[in-house]
Write an enzyme that holds these catalytic residues in place. Structure first.
Site, PDB file in Angstrom:
ATOM      1  N   ASP A  28      -0.152  -0.799  -1.431  1.00 18.15           N
ATOM      2  CA  ASP A  28      -0.361  -1.113  -2.743  1.00 18.15           C
ATOM      3  C   ASP A  28      -1.291  -2.640  -2.857  1.00 18.15           C
ATOM      4  OD1 ASP A  28      -0.245  -1.020  -5.869  1.00 18.15           O
ATOM      5  OD2 ASP A  28       0.040  -3.021  -5.496  1.00 18.15           O
ATOM      6  N   ILE A  29      -2.618  -2.203  -3.368  1.00 15.59           N
ATOM      7  CA  ILE A  29      -3.515  -3.486  -2.980  1.00 15.59           C
ATOM      8  C   ILE A  29      -3.217  -4.476  -3.860  1.00 15.59           C
ATOM      9  CG2 ILE A  29      -5.662  -4.327  -3.435  1.00 15.59           C
ATOM     10  CD1 ILE A  29      -6.841  -1.374  -2.997  1.00 15.59           C
ATOM     11  N   GLU A  71      -4.432   2.011  -7.222  1.00  9.98           N
ATOM     12  CA  GLU A  71      -4.453   1.423  -6.272  1.00  9.98           C
ATOM     13  C   GLU A  71      -3.350   1.566  -5.062  1.00  9.98           C
ATOM     14  OE1 GLU A  71      -2.565  -1.542  -8.981  1.00  9.98           O
ATOM     15  OE2 GLU A  71      -3.783   0.078  -9.078  1.00  9.98           O
TER      16      GLU A  71
END
Length: 319
Positions: free
Chosen positions: A191-192, A235
């Protein structure tokens, strides 16, 4: 001999040289390329080597008759997609039924009516070309349906399908072995970090390009054909690693974090100053159904720990 891709190649199979010569001359006058085989064994070898567009096959030949040859041709690579026109001196119902049962697309009887032969050859080649174009279009559509258009990696649908296929493969593998060895399966969920802040600061266009860059960075790390990189949603990204132990998956996760940092995508609303990614790594013995059914959830738990820890890192969980 090299044949043009644009001109159909016809393989003529007949044990009578005079019939083969007549067929060759007639078909070459129509603009086709023609290859010859004098019996079933030669036909099978020529088919594999030349991959003809259509086969004209005599029904009555020594050793391997046309019906048996047709059956074997259909079992070869691309055999199911290549039309076979049976040429036979037999016009009884049983012979005609046998021709279609073994996979012939059509038949003509001897003595050959040349006008009928030309029309049937033309029709079968045309139908085969249309079928091949249709299958190519379907493959292209299927590929498009499996790709996330923004990041150009697999989408969530493709990931779900692949995970299901992997479950089925593991079940088969369990039945195939009696030694009870563990079948390891690893998954990385990434996950960004603070991506919402990035979007709010730089705009959705920049956010979309950031997603693309991160996806390509992850893909650059994952090189085995059996592995799958997909956009899981928003994301989030997921990497499925069949036959990979915890150490191997951790190594991949570390490389992913490193590659994303190396992008040096500026992120002013994040203390690191640039885009990073957090990852959770799950490794299970896939022989246990509970682990298979909760693989993503296990990776998500590890991801949560990575975010709680410091972000810009990965955590692992083995079950």
């Amino acid at each position: 001999m090299v044949f043009s891709n644009e001109t159909p190649l016809i393989l003529v199979v007949d044990d009578e040289p005079f019939i083969r010569m007549q067929l060759r001359l007639s078909l070459e006058q129509e603009g086709y390329h023609v290859a010859e085989a004098q019996d079933g064994r030669e036909a099978l070898a020529a088919f594999e080597q030349l991959q003809p567009d259509i086969v004209l096959l005599d029904a009555l030949m020594p050793e391997i008759n046309g019906f048996e040859c047709c059956t074997q041709l259909k079992m070869l690579p691309n055999g199911k997609n290549t039309p076979i026109l049976m040429i036979t001196g037999l016009d009884d119902r049983e012979s005609v039924d046998s021709a279609f049962e073994v996979g012939a697309a059509d038949y003509v009887t001897k003595p050959i009516h040349w006008a009928v032969l030309r029309q049937r050859v033309r029709r079968l080649i045309h139908e085969s070309q249309i079928q091949q174009q249709l299958e190519a279009s379907n493959r292209a559509l299927q590929q498009l349906a499996s790709i996330d258009s923004l990041t150009e990696i697999a989408n969530r649908r493709r990931f779900d399908e692949y995970l299901k296929q992997e479950k089925q493969r593991i079940i088969r593998a369990q039945f195939a072995t009696s030694r009870g060895n563990p079948i390891l399966l690893s998954l990385i969920l990434g996950d960004i970090d603070y991506f919402k802040f990035y979007n709010d600061t730089y705009g959705h266009k920049a956010g979309d390009y950031c997603l693309y860059q991160v996806a390509q960075a992850i893909s650059s790390v994952v090189n085995r054909p059996m592995d799958l990189v997909a956009r899981y949603g928003g994301e989030e990204f997921v990497v499925l690693l069949p036959e990979t132990d915890a150490a191997g998956a951790a190594h991949i996760a570390e490389q992913i974090c490193t590659q994303v940092r190396a992008l040096e995508v500026p992120h002013l609303r994040y203390s690191q100053g640039y885009i990073t990614i957090s990852a959770g790594v799950a490794t299970i013995n896939a022989c246990f159904e509970d682990g298979m059914n909760n693989l993503v959830a296990i990776a998500d738990q590890a991801l949560y720990r990575a975010k709680q820890k410091s972000r810009n890192c990965f955590c692992t969980k083995v079950k």
